[in-house]
Enzyme design. Structure first.
Site, mmCIF file in Angstrom:
data_model
loop_
_atom_site.group_PDB
_atom_site.id
_atom_site.type_symbol
_atom_site.label_atom_id
_atom_site.label_comp_id
_atom_site.label_asym_id
_atom_site.label_seq_id
_atom_site.Cartn_x
_atom_site.Cartn_y
_atom_site.Cartn_z
ATOM 1 C CB SER A 192 129.353 69.898 100.565
ATOM 2 O OG SER A 192 130.384 68.253 101.539
ATOM 3 C CG ASN A 217 124.810 61.548 109.286
ATOM 4 O OD1 ASN A 217 125.369 62.271 108.399
ATOM 5 N ND2 ASN A 217 124.261 60.496 109.303
ATOM 6 C CB THR A 264 98.501 106.312 101.118
ATOM 7 O OG1 THR A 264 98.150 107.520 100.644
ATOM 8 C CG2 THR A 264 99.061 106.404 102.991
ATOM 9 C CG HIS A 265 97.027 105.105 97.250
ATOM 10 N ND1 HIS A 265 97.110 103.364 97.692
ATOM 11 C CD2 HIS A 265 96.705 105.564 98.629
ATOM 12 C CE1 HIS A 265 95.271 103.148 98.529
ATOM 13 N NE2 HIS A 265 95.837 104.308 99.217
ATOM 14 C CB SER A 288 126.496 106.580 82.448
ATOM 15 O OG SER A 288 126.290 107.017 80.752
ATOM 16 C CE LYS A 344 121.533 108.255 84.615
ATOM 17 N NZ LYS A 344 121.388 107.184 83.839
ATOM 18 C CG ASN A 383 123.419 105.457 87.244
ATOM 19 O OD1 ASN A 383 122.464 106.595 86.916
ATOM 20 N ND2 ASN A 383 124.066 105.208 85.982
ATOM 21 C CD GLU A 411 119.474 101.616 89.792
ATOM 22 O OE1 GLU A 411 119.046 101.401 89.261
ATOM 23 O OE2 GLU A 411 120.686 102.392 90.009
ATOM 24 C CE LYS A 447 126.968 71.355 104.270
ATOM 25 N NZ LYS A 447 125.681 70.724 104.671
HETATM 26 N N1 ARG Z 1 129.180 67.372 103.521
HETATM 27 C C1 ARG Z 1 127.978 66.283 104.414
HETATM 28 C C2 ARG Z 1 126.937 67.224 103.989
HETATM 29 O O1 ARG Z 1 126.918 68.552 104.053
HETATM 30 C C3 ARG Z 1 128.664 66.348 105.410
HETATM 31 C C4 ARG Z 1 127.355 64.614 106.196
HETATM 32 C C5 ARG Z 1 127.549 63.623 105.261
HETATM 33 N N2 ARG Z 1 126.861 62.570 106.022
HETATM 34 C C6 ARG Z 1 126.436 61.673 105.123
HETATM 35 N N3 ARG Z 1 126.250 60.355 105.787
HETATM 36 N N4 ARG Z 1 126.893 61.405 104.056
HETATM 37 O O2 ARG Z 1 125.242 67.317 104.794
#
Ligand code: ARG
Length: 458
Positions: A23, A110, A155-156, A277, A283, A285, A290, A325
């Site tokens: 990660s 964790n 409205t509408h 454009s 144009k 834009n 948007e 994340k």
């Molecule tokens: N990279 C993990 C996450 O974002 C960190 C926690 C990892 N914990 C584990 N027991 N593998 O969730």
């Protein structure tokens, strides 16, 4: 590279699985929080006698150098590490030797990741609140500069009643005040420290969670270690508040797109916030509006992805949660980028009062006021409504506005009409007479402006 968990009991991952599992590409942005959390943990372990003062000093000064070198760019995050927690611990051990290996006593990745994420999102919530307040300020400034401009209210998407342009845009400012409220409310609940939950069950070491909470600026610590590592409500709450921010931004964007069209012509966007454009030289834009409207979907997607990821997950930590994340970072980035560009676009737009005024003159938007005129003179409202409908029908057939009919013509519909009716259907007067609290009358608009000014000052 070797994993924190690799050894006699566990061989190496396949290359593809390693890539898939890692990660660091996403969570490397948590480096500062990870280091600060580790510092608080090390200092606490020294204070409670879990590690020696000398080891803590080595760990703390090592972490300090890592912080410094990442800040200055001298140190680069190694993308082959599994995650940011692995990288920090590995770098620390390379720098300070065996003391670094003691850092992971009485904690787990964790509780570490849950802590880092709360610290990071707490700051992001503050940043987004600041941006929202800037946007409210931009709206207030465009409302004040065009304080008397009258436009049709819809409205509408059908012209309905005359309103002040200021009243219309201040409606958005009110939405953004609620967004601020929701984000700060969620940030309060977020500000509880999960560090010390360890893997899931707490720890046999005599840790001091109050100390780490204080050091990291948390209001307190989570009361159940399983909940501490499993809870991602704080992500969902932020994502849902951010989804509403995007809802509001996309509704406002849509109006800006419409208003800046030739057909409406109510506003002109500054060149700094429009694009040309490649083929049509005339144009301008409204790309920015948007794109903000378009980005709404990804933030909803981030919310849905996170809710769906959490749904049905058994306690406690599961690897699924690593997906939190990517979603929440995408949402804070997207909302931050949208707000940063939206506020100056609003404050730099030109309001074309004449266009609004002439649209307000068409469409019989003072018909309610004509009916009210009769009702105030004793005609039952249902009857007044019907009579006014007949007058409007008469005007439409002749291509006239209500202001253009003569009194004689009015008298044909009801003898209650007299010459004062013209004052009552004057557009500016129609607006001004809406003196009810929260209405479009100028006292209410001034009240709103003052309320919003004090809101953003606090
Ligand atoms: N990279 C993990 C996450 O974002 C960190 C926690 C990892 N914990 C584990 N027991 N593998 O969730």
């Amino acid at each position: 590279m070797d994993k924190l968990w690799q050894g006699d009991l566990h061989g190496a991952l396949s290359g593809a699985a390693d890539d898939f599992n890692s990660s660091i590409r996403v969570d490397s942005r948590l480096w500062r929080q990870d280091i600060k959390g580790s510092m608080a943990h090390a200092a606490m372990m020294a204070a409670t006698g879990i590690i020696t003062g000398a080891d803590a000093d080595r760990i703390l000064s090592g972490l300090e150098t890592i912080l410094h070198d990442l800040d200055s760019g001298e140190l680069e995050i190694d993308p082959s590490c599994e995650d940011i927690h692995t990288f920090v611990e590995k770098t620390l051990t390379e720098r300070v030797g065996d003391a670094g290996k003691k850092l992971h006593t009485a904690r787990s990745r964790n509780d570490q990741v849950a802590t880092d994420l709360r610290l990071y999102l707490r700051d992001k919530a503050t940043d987004i609140i600041k941006l929202l307040k800037e946007l409210i300020g931009s709206i207030v400034s465009v409302a004040e500069e065009n304080r008397d401009a009258v436009m049709p209210g819809y409205t509408h998407l059908q012209r309905a009643q005359p309103i002040l342009f200021a009243h219309h845009v201040l409606a958005y400012a009110m939405m953004f005040t609620r967004d601020v409220g929701r984000i700060s409310d969620g940030a309060k609940r977020m500000n509880q420290n999960p560090l010390g939950s360890s893997a899931l069950a707490g720890t046999t070491f005599k840790i001091d969670r109050e100390m780490t909470s204080g050091a990291l600026g948390f209001d307190g610590y989570t009361l159940n270690s399983i909940d501490g590592v499993s809870d991602r409500d704080f992500c969902v709450e932020l994502l849902s508040a951010l989804s509403l921010v995007m809802t509001h931004l996309s509704r406002f964007s849509e109006e800006i797109v419409l208003w800046s069209s030739f057909e409406f012509g109510y506003v002109r966007l500054s060149d700094a916030f429009t694009t040309g454009s490649s083929i049509m030289p005339q144009k301008k834009n409204p790309d920015i509006a948007e794109l903000v409207r378009g980005k709404c979907g990804r933030v909803y997607g981030d919310l849905m992805a996170t809710l769906t990821m959490l749904k049905g997950l058994p306690l406690a930590y599961n690897k699924d949660m690593q997906e939190d994340k990517e979603a929440v970072f995408d949402a804070v980035d997207t909302v931050g980028a949208c707000l940063s560009v939206f506020a100056p676009m609003v404050s730099s737009m030109t309001v074309c009062r004449d266009k609004m005024q002439s649209a307000a003159r068409g469409g019989f938007i003072n018909a309610t006021d004509l009916a009210d005129y009769l009702a105030k003179r004793g005609v039952p409202f249902r009857e007044a409504y019907k009579t006014t409908g007949n007058v409007v029908n008469y005007c439409m057939k002749r291509g006239k506005t209500l202001e253009e009919l003569t009194l004689d013509e009015y008298k044909r519909f009801s003898d209650v009409f007299d010459g004062t009716l013209y004052e009552d259907i004057d557009l500016a007067a129609c607006v001004e007479r809406r003196t009810s609290a929260g209405g479009t009358g100028s006292a209410s608009v001034d009240f709103q402006i003052n309320y919003l000014k004090s809101f953003i000052a606090n």
